[in-house]
Write a protein that holds these residues in place. Structure first.
Motif, mmCIF file in Angstrom:
data_model
loop_
_atom_site.group_PDB
_atom_site.id
_atom_site.type_symbol
_atom_site.label_atom_id
_atom_site.label_comp_id
_atom_site.label_asym_id
_atom_site.label_seq_id
_atom_site.Cartn_x
_atom_site.Cartn_y
_atom_site.Cartn_z
ATOM 1 N N GLY A 105 -8.564 11.212 3.063
ATOM 2 C CA GLY A 105 -8.188 9.994 2.542
ATOM 3 C C GLY A 105 -9.523 9.207 2.401
ATOM 4 N N ALA A 106 -9.185 7.871 1.763
ATOM 5 C CA ALA A 106 -10.507 6.918 1.686
ATOM 6 C C ALA A 106 -11.157 6.571 3.058
ATOM 7 N N GLN A 107 -10.358 6.741 4.003
ATOM 8 C CA GLN A 107 -10.728 6.155 5.399
ATOM 9 C C GLN A 107 -12.065 7.035 5.768
ATOM 10 N N TYR A 163 -10.234 -5.657 3.343
ATOM 11 C CA TYR A 163 -9.465 -4.530 3.952
ATOM 12 C C TYR A 163 -9.817 -4.308 5.225
ATOM 13 N N GLY A 198 0.783 -1.416 -0.137
ATOM 14 C CA GLY A 198 0.007 0.054 -0.103
ATOM 15 C C GLY A 198 0.721 1.354 -0.143
ATOM 16 N N TYR A 210 -19.362 -3.851 1.353
ATOM 17 C CA TYR A 210 -18.173 -3.196 1.116
ATOM 18 C C TYR A 210 -17.332 -4.153 0.217
ATOM 19 N N SER A 265 -3.658 8.454 -1.776
ATOM 20 C CA SER A 265 -2.866 8.011 -1.194
ATOM 21 C C SER A 265 -1.811 7.125 -1.657
ATOM 22 N N LYS A 266 -2.185 6.505 -3.053
ATOM 23 C CA LYS A 266 -1.286 5.745 -3.922
ATOM 24 C C LYS A 266 -0.576 6.294 -4.934
ATOM 25 N N TYR A 291 -9.213 1.849 -4.798
ATOM 26 C CA TYR A 291 -8.102 2.504 -4.219
ATOM 27 C C TYR A 291 -6.798 2.529 -5.048
ATOM 28 N N TYR A 306 -8.865 -6.408 -2.302
ATOM 29 C CA TYR A 306 -7.594 -6.328 -1.199
ATOM 30 C C TYR A 306 -7.961 -7.400 -0.375
ATOM 31 N N THR A 336 -13.949 -4.152 -3.071
ATOM 32 C CA THR A 336 -12.876 -3.697 -3.730
ATOM 33 C C THR A 336 -12.857 -4.342 -5.298
ATOM 34 N N ARG A 362 -3.313 12.979 2.648
ATOM 35 C CA ARG A 362 -4.455 12.894 3.204
ATOM 36 C C ARG A 362 -5.805 13.401 2.541
ATOM 37 N N ASP A 364 -14.531 0.537 -3.253
ATOM 38 C CA ASP A 364 -13.507 1.166 -3.076
ATOM 39 C C ASP A 364 -12.365 0.945 -4.096
ATOM 40 N N THR A 413 -8.885 7.549 -3.549
ATOM 41 C CA THR A 413 -7.809 8.122 -2.639
ATOM 42 C C THR A 413 -6.731 8.520 -3.581
#
Ligand code: PLP
Length: 488
Positions: free
Chosen positions: A196-198, A222, A131, A262, A329-330, A299, A269, A264, A337, A297, A327
């Motif tokens: 972020g995705a969170q 995840y 990740g 939920y 993030s990647k 991601y 993931y 992916t 964030r 998601d 996100t």
């Protein structure tokens, strides 16, 4: 009213103040009286000596004594009446000497008990960590220019809270990028910029579920997705993943009635499975029929390494029952964030108001810089460069596994993203491998740790190649091989 002749008060007065200390006499006196009050040595209602007597006793000026009393009065430790100064009633348990037991232990929300702790990794333990993108390859110079551009165009208004749903320039840039690269159908108004995705996942739970509702999660799956659902007091049910993605039957829909699912789909993931189009369509049709919503998601699917690009579920059918989460993030770097949630078209008008109550906007500077970075084409160029790099790194990891792992294994995933999943026999406990690997500065993750209901085949390693250079893959996998041999 109690008299000032108690022994504790005398002791308090007799002790001289420290005249060589850097702390002024007035502050020392104040602190001494406060401590005695809080400890219960000067009980509520006790009359303190007049400032003149106190000054004489301690050989200080009367002004110093008066100032100390005034300060105590302002903070509420003492009260003044016609005759002078009296210790106030503080109602702290420390006052009741008879009840000097230890303080009650803090009581946390019971939902926190269901959160499963992530394995501890230290900041310097980065090799093979899933990740994490190639941090040394990030185009810092272009990002600095984008930040400088955002700073130059700042107005006093930029310093205000900002739009709770995010800067419109960024929402528009995200909407057009997603349309081109992921086939997502949305307007800028449907996009909510999140931390972020969170935060997007947490928002989905808050916006459309009630405590006790049922949610399905992929198993293995995840952790962040599960945590968001568990912290929303949902009944979280694990669903196995087969070669076509999240597996469900018609009976599951009747007996379990999920409100939220939920998934992916473009790169499961941690297994790396791609959900088939047939499964995607079936999942959306069933969700539509049962009033459920799907969190997609997406991601890391920007990094597609083989085969045709896979469109997001969200854009496969019109009016899809999908909350699309993404996100930066990647694609950028995790500490930025920044993530986003695309609201379903028919939900968007209903959610505008609640979202404006729940969110406060802010971070306009980074958001405007991100919009600039995208508009100027740096984002797309960075993605193309990283796609090539990750392909090379994945290839290097695959051949290192083939040469040096030394135990029978199967490699799963890798059609996109930044990680591979390697399964091996449960005779080599994955948790033990991970613990040993950490001692060599590696941070792979144990496959079993991603499952709510681990099965024997959920044993192996999730290996990130995003932030691990090609030339280090061989030596790292050799060490993993040694660890595995040691466990045999
Ligand atoms: C499945 C999945 N979703 C989302 C994220 C990213 O989360 P965030 O944007 O909060 O950093 C990750 C990061 O590892 C992930 O693996």
């Amino acid at each position: 009213m109690k008299t000032p002749s108690s022994s504790s008060l005398l002791a308090l007065l007799e002790a001289p103040l420290d005249r060589v200390s850097a702390e002024p006499l007035q502050r020392q006196l104040c602190r001494r009286i406060k401590d005695a009050i809080v400890a219960g040595d000067l009980p509520a209602g006790l009359r303190l000596p007049a400032t003149r007597a106190l000054a004489q006793e301690l050989v200080i000026s009367r002004n110093t004594a008066s100032m100390a009393y005034e300060h105590l009065l302002a903070e509420g430790y003492v009260v003044a009446d016609r005759q002078g100064t009296v210790v106030a009633e503080l109602r702290t348990h420390a006052h009741t000497r008879t009840n000097a037991s230890s303080p009650p232990s803090p009581r946390l929300a019971s939902r926190l008990a269901s959160l499963r702790p992530s394995p501890a990794t230290t900041a310097d333990c980065t090799a093979l960590r899933p990740g994490v993108p190639a941090l040394t390859q990030f185009p810092q110079a272009h990002w600095r220019l984008a930040l400088a551009y955002a700073a130059r165009s700042a107005t006093p208004n930029t310093l205000n809270y900002g739009d709770p749903l995010g800067e419109l320039a960024l929402r528009a840039a995200i909407a057009s990028h997603l349309a081109v690269t992921r086939g997502v159908h949305c307007t800028a108004e449907q996009v909510v910029v999140t931390e972020g995705a969170q935060e997007a996942l947490n928002l989905c739970v808050r916006l459309i579920t009630n405590p006790g509702d049922t949610a399905w999660v992929e198993d293995p799956g995840y952790r962040g997705g599960k945590s968001a659902l568990q912290a929303g007091d949902l009944r979280v049910l694990p669903k196995r993943v087969d070669a076509e993605g999240l597996y469900f039957t018609a009976t599951d829909w009747r007996t379990e009635q999920p409100r939220l699912i939920y998934t992916t789909p473009s790169h499961q993931y941690p297994l790396g499975t791609v959900m088939s189009v047939a499964r995607r369509l079936a999942l959306m049709a069933a969700a539509q029929a049962h009033g459920a919503w799907i969190i997609e998601d997406d991601y890391d699917s920007e990094f597609r390494h083989s085969g045709e690009p896979i469109r997001a579920m969200q854009g496969l059918v019109s009016d899809a029952p999908v909350l699309y989460v993404g996100t930066f993030s990647k694609t950028m770097f995790p500490s930025l964030r920044l993530g986003f949630l695309v609201l379903p078209e028919r939900m968007q008008p209903l959610l505008q108001q609640p979202l404006r109550e729940l969110l406060r906007g802010g971070h306009s500077h980074e958001q405007l810089a991100m919009a600039r970075f995208m508009e100027a084409g740096h984002f797309v160029r960075h993605l193309a460069r990283m796609r090539r790099l990750y392909r090379e790194r994945q290839q290097a990891l695959r051949s290192a596994l083939g040469q040096h792992l030394g135990v029978p294994h199967s490699i799963e995933g890798g059609r996109s993203g930044l990680h591979l999943c390697v399964r091996f026999s449960a005779n080599y406990a994955d948790v033990a491998v991970v613990e040993a690997a950490q001692r060599y500065g590696m941070a792979p993750q144990a496959l079993s740790g991603f499952a709510l209901e681990p099965q024997t085949q959920d044993n192996g390693l999730v290996l990130g190649y995003g932030n691990t250079p090609v030339e280090t893959m061989g030596p790292l996998v050799k060490k993993l091989g040694k660890i595995l041999k040691g466990l045999a």
